[in-house]
Design an enzyme around this catalytic site. Structure first.
Site, mmCIF file in Angstrom:
data_model
loop_
_atom_site.group_PDB
_atom_site.id
_atom_site.type_symbol
_atom_site.label_atom_id
_atom_site.label_comp_id
_atom_site.label_asym_id
_atom_site.label_seq_id
_atom_site.Cartn_x
_atom_site.Cartn_y
_atom_site.Cartn_z
ATOM 1 N N GLU A 1 -28.028 37.794 11.752
ATOM 2 C CA GLU A 1 -28.162 36.329 11.721
ATOM 3 C C GLU A 1 -28.977 35.859 12.928
ATOM 4 O OE1 GLU A 1 -27.728 34.752 9.168
ATOM 5 O OE2 GLU A 1 -25.745 34.880 8.257
ATOM 6 N N ASN B 1 -36.141 50.903 10.075
ATOM 7 C CA ASN B 1 -35.668 51.972 10.974
ATOM 8 C C ASN B 1 -36.820 52.801 11.546
ATOM 9 O OD1 ASN B 1 -33.545 51.275 8.947
ATOM 10 N ND2 ASN B 1 -32.327 52.603 10.268
ATOM 11 N N ASP C 1 -19.889 58.829 2.836
ATOM 12 C CA ASP C 1 -20.182 60.114 2.171
ATOM 13 C C ASP C 1 -21.647 60.514 2.347
ATOM 14 O OD1 ASP C 1 -21.508 58.365 0.545
ATOM 15 O OD2 ASP C 1 -20.324 58.753 -1.267
ATOM 16 N N ASN D 1 -28.509 60.349 17.210
ATOM 17 C CA ASN D 1 -27.200 61.023 17.150
ATOM 18 C C ASN D 1 -27.337 62.433 16.581
ATOM 19 O OD1 ASN D 1 -25.806 58.894 18.200
ATOM 20 N ND2 ASN D 1 -24.517 58.525 16.414
ATOM 21 N N TYR E 1 -26.583 40.276 15.287
ATOM 22 C CA TYR E 1 -27.945 40.813 15.248
ATOM 23 C C TYR E 1 -28.716 40.267 14.054
ATOM 24 C CZ TYR E 1 -31.671 44.355 15.345
ATOM 25 O OH TYR E 1 -32.877 45.012 15.393
ATOM 26 N N VAL F 1 -30.814 58.910 13.898
ATOM 27 C CA VAL F 1 -31.710 60.023 14.231
ATOM 28 C C VAL F 1 -31.343 60.600 15.599
ATOM 29 C CG1 VAL F 1 -34.100 60.686 14.728
ATOM 30 C CG2 VAL F 1 -33.618 59.198 12.774
ATOM 31 N N THR G 1 -28.823 55.047 2.006
ATOM 32 C CA THR G 1 -30.200 55.472 2.300
ATOM 33 C C THR G 1 -30.830 54.632 3.397
ATOM 34 O OG1 THR G 1 -31.279 53.978 0.735
ATOM 35 C CG2 THR G 1 -30.513 56.109 -0.138
ATOM 36 N N ARG H 1 -27.897 55.345 17.207
ATOM 37 C CA ARG H 1 -28.567 55.306 15.906
ATOM 38 C C ARG H 1 -28.615 56.708 15.323
ATOM 39 N NH1 ARG H 1 -33.473 51.211 17.306
ATOM 40 N NH2 ARG H 1 -33.081 51.996 19.404
ATOM 41 N N LYS I 1 -31.473 37.393 14.316
ATOM 42 C CA LYS I 1 -32.895 37.583 14.001
ATOM 43 C C LYS I 1 -33.360 36.582 12.943
ATOM 44 C CE LYS I 1 -34.132 41.309 16.476
ATOM 45 N NZ LYS I 1 -35.264 41.386 17.406
HETATM 46 P P1 NAD Z 1 -34.357 49.128 22.621
HETATM 47 O O1 NAD Z 1 -32.927 48.783 22.771
HETATM 48 O O2 NAD Z 1 -34.828 50.474 23.019
HETATM 49 O O3 NAD Z 1 -35.269 48.081 23.394
HETATM 50 C C1 NAD Z 1 -34.897 46.744 23.627
HETATM 51 C C2 NAD Z 1 -35.322 46.367 25.041
HETATM 52 O O4 NAD Z 1 -34.993 44.994 25.273
HETATM 53 C C3 NAD Z 1 -34.602 47.189 26.104
HETATM 54 O O5 NAD Z 1 -35.533 47.632 27.070
HETATM 55 C C4 NAD Z 1 -33.612 46.202 26.703
HETATM 56 O O6 NAD Z 1 -33.266 46.502 28.029
HETATM 57 C C5 NAD Z 1 -34.352 44.893 26.543
HETATM 58 N N1 NAD Z 1 -33.482 43.710 26.502
HETATM 59 C C6 NAD Z 1 -32.374 43.533 25.730
HETATM 60 N N2 NAD Z 1 -31.847 42.324 25.973
HETATM 61 C C7 NAD Z 1 -32.628 41.722 26.908
HETATM 62 C C8 NAD Z 1 -32.599 40.464 27.571
HETATM 63 N N3 NAD Z 1 -31.636 39.576 27.327
HETATM 64 N N4 NAD Z 1 -33.565 40.186 28.474
HETATM 65 C C9 NAD Z 1 -34.553 41.086 28.751
HETATM 66 N N5 NAD Z 1 -34.631 42.295 28.153
HETATM 67 C C10 NAD Z 1 -33.683 42.601 27.245
HETATM 68 O O7 NAD Z 1 -34.725 48.833 21.100
HETATM 69 P P2 NAD Z 1 -36.042 49.144 20.271
HETATM 70 O O8 NAD Z 1 -35.680 50.091 19.212
HETATM 71 O O9 NAD Z 1 -37.176 49.448 21.181
HETATM 72 O O10 NAD Z 1 -36.274 47.729 19.582
HETATM 73 C C11 NAD Z 1 -37.230 46.799 20.071
HETATM 74 C C12 NAD Z 1 -37.268 45.582 19.156
HETATM 75 O O11 NAD Z 1 -37.583 45.974 17.826
HETATM 76 C C13 NAD Z 1 -35.937 44.826 19.084
HETATM 77 O O12 NAD Z 1 -36.207 43.436 19.058
HETATM 78 C C14 NAD Z 1 -35.345 45.265 17.772
HETATM 79 O O13 NAD Z 1 -34.512 44.273 17.225
HETATM 80 C C15 NAD Z 1 -36.597 45.487 16.926
HETATM 81 N N6 NAD Z 1 -36.324 46.443 15.849
HETATM 82 C C16 NAD Z 1 -36.199 47.775 16.116
HETATM 83 C C17 NAD Z 1 -35.914 48.662 15.093
HETATM 84 C C18 NAD Z 1 -35.787 50.144 15.320
HETATM 85 O O14 NAD Z 1 -35.502 50.871 14.376
HETATM 86 N N7 NAD Z 1 -36.005 50.655 16.499
HETATM 87 C C19 NAD Z 1 -35.746 48.183 13.782
HETATM 88 C C20 NAD Z 1 -35.848 46.817 13.565
HETATM 89 C C21 NAD Z 1 -36.152 45.965 14.588
HETATM 90 N N1 UDP Z 2 -25.037 56.887 10.675
HETATM 91 C C1 UDP Z 2 -24.383 58.092 10.480
HETATM 92 N N2 UDP Z 2 -24.047 58.831 11.569
HETATM 93 C C2 UDP Z 2 -24.342 58.449 12.837
HETATM 94 C C3 UDP Z 2 -25.018 57.213 13.032
HETATM 95 C C4 UDP Z 2 -25.342 56.450 11.922
HETATM 96 O O1 UDP Z 2 -24.099 58.487 9.338
HETATM 97 O O2 UDP Z 2 -24.008 59.192 13.770
HETATM 98 C C5 UDP Z 2 -25.422 56.100 9.479
HETATM 99 C C6 UDP Z 2 -25.031 54.621 9.529
HETATM 100 O O3 UDP Z 2 -23.717 54.443 9.025
HETATM 101 C C7 UDP Z 2 -26.090 54.022 8.626
HETATM 102 C C8 UDP Z 2 -27.321 54.905 8.846
HETATM 103 O O4 UDP Z 2 -26.826 56.120 9.404
HETATM 104 O O5 UDP Z 2 -25.707 54.125 7.283
HETATM 105 C C9 UDP Z 2 -28.323 54.295 9.808
HETATM 106 O O6 UDP Z 2 -27.636 53.894 10.960
HETATM 107 P P1 UDP Z 2 -28.381 53.329 12.254
HETATM 108 O O7 UDP Z 2 -27.328 52.866 13.199
HETATM 109 O O8 UDP Z 2 -29.367 54.319 12.731
HETATM 110 O O9 UDP Z 2 -29.259 52.094 11.727
HETATM 111 P P2 UDP Z 2 -28.931 50.852 10.772
HETATM 112 O O10 UDP Z 2 -27.575 50.985 10.159
HETATM 113 O O11 UDP Z 2 -29.044 49.677 11.673
HETATM 114 O O12 UDP Z 2 -29.992 50.952 9.756
#
Ligand code: NAD
Ligand code: UDP
Length: 320
Positions: free
Chosen positions: A145, A172, A204, A188, A143, A186, A208, A184, A147
């Site tokens: 690398e 996030n 622990d 969960n 993921y 929230v 953050t 993720r 991106k």
């Molecule tokens: P999500 O998983 O809800 O949405 C991703 C969508 O892409 C889904 O509808 C999935 O079916 C579709 N998809 C995945 N692979 C595909 C493929 N090969 N072809 C066509 N469709 C495909 O995730 P999200 O939270 O809505 O994230 C959307 C974008 O924002 C992603 O690119 C993610 O990396 C980026 N992003 C999200 C967060 C976050 O906190 N939600 C943080 C950083 C970056």
């Molecule tokens: N996390 C947690 N309990 C859960 C899911 C995630 O403590 O049930 C923690 C996870 O280890 C990380 C933070 O919450 O430290 C955020 O995790 P998430 O998967 O939402 O996003 P990311 O790690 O990609 O920021």
């Protein structure tokens, strides 16, 4: 305008589509439904300004549009680690094809990149000129690398072919329509608190994160797309919480009796994360406005409604 949203059936993409449709645009949603769902966009079915195409972006596609929001990619560690090779293909091949499309049809393209490009950051808060601390061979690499390559491709298409790019580094983000099995933090915690099962804090809980409500994020994406600044630009809420604080907040809002249980911290889990949003403020005149508790309440209400509907359905199935 005619606007393509890849990943439009997902969490952020579907909220973005709502905004674009309300603004009167023609919207094409492309999605393979890996983590997205028709239910997120079904309220637009039948609207002549909306089209849905089931398509996997690791294959090329030809369309005519003015703008491309390129969001397709699973975002939760649980989902992007399910098939890591596919995640890399989506980030690399998928982004390559979308940039190729943008080049051919002269469309502006916005790449949804991520704060994960900073890895486990040694600089805090993270500003866009920080180059990151990323493990190239770890379980998150498909993921982060992926991106980073997607960003490289965007900037090379821009320099080499004049493609009109915008790059957002999203931190996030949470809100209604997150999947209950999303994995993720929230979703969960909210799901666990509502089901009266212990909240699973990894490690622990001192690591953050900074949580941005989805409507704020979508506003930032649209400002970036429609402004002159190409980025990269951090989009996130700078209010930083430990994961234990988040658990306690959700506990107190949903179910003060819910327990917290501590589980192993996943490999390469970043210790802290908080965006420096000076660029977003300066170039996009953007900053988030929804406080954590307000956004959490909307998320909790949405999860409650969905859980109740699920219960009703399973009761009806048992009775029939
Ligand atoms: P999500 O998983 O809800 O949405 C991703 C969508 O892409 C889904 O509808 C999935 O079916 C579709 N998809 C995945 N692979 C595909 C493929 N090969 N072809 C066509 N469709 C495909 O995730 P999200 O939270 O809505 O994230 C959307 C974008 O924002 C992603 O690119 C993610 O990396 C980026 N992003 C999200 C967060 C976050 O906190 N939600 C943080 C950083 C970056
Ligand atoms: N996390 C947690 N309990 C859960 C899911 C995630 O403590 O049930 C923690 C996870 O280890 C990380 C933070 O919450 O430290 C955020 O995790 P998430 O998967 O939402 O996003 P990311 O790690 O990609 O920021």
């Amino acid at each position: 305008m005619r606007i393509l949203v890849t990943g439009g059936a997902g969490f952020i993409g579907s909220h973005l589509i709502d905004r674009l449709m309300h603004a009167g645009h023609d919207v094409i949603c492309v999605d393979n439904f890996f983590t997205g769902h028709k239910r997120n966009i079904q309220h637009w079915f039948g609207n002549p300004n909306f089209e849905l195409i089931r398509h996997d972006i690791t294959e090329p596609i030809k369309l005519e549009v003015d703008q491309i929001y390129h969001l397709a990619c699973p975002a939760s560690p649980v989902h992007y680690q399910y098939n890591p090779v596919k995640t890399i293909k989506t980030n690399v091949m998928g982004t390559l094809y979308m940039l190729g499309l943008a080049k051919r049809i002269k469309a502006r393209i916005l790449l949804a990149s991520t704060s994960e490009v900073y890895g486990d950051p040694e600089v805090h808060p993270q500003s866009e000129d920080y180059r990151g601390n990323v493990n190239p061979i770890g379980i998150r690499s498909c993921y982060d690398e992926g991106k980073r390559v997607a960003e490289t491709l965007a900037f090379d298409y821009h320099r080499q072919n004049g493609v009109d790019i915008r790059v957002a580094r999203i931190f996030n983000t949470y809100g209604p329509r997150m999947l209950e099995n999303d994995g993720r933090v929230v979703s969960n915690f909210v799901g666990q608190a509502l089901k009266d099962i212990p909240l699973t804090v990894y490690g622990d809980g001192s690591q953050t994160r900074s949580f941005c409500y989805v409507s704020d994020l979508v506003e930032g994406l649209m400002r970036l797309m429609n402004g002159d600044f190409i980025g990269p630009v951090n989009l996130g809420n700078p209010d930083e919480y430990t994961i234990l604080e988040l658990a306690q907040t959700i506990q107190s809002m949903v179910n003060p009796d819910a327990d917290v249980k501590f589980e192993a911290l996943p490999q390469d889990d970043p210790k802290r994360r908080k965006p420096d949003i000076t660029r977003a403020k300066t170039y996009l005149d953007w900053e988030p406005s929804i406080p954590l508790e307000t956004g959490l309440q909307k998320t909790i209400d949405d999860f409650k409604t969905r859980l109740q509907a699920e219960k009703r359905l399973s009761l009806e199935t048992t009775l029939s």
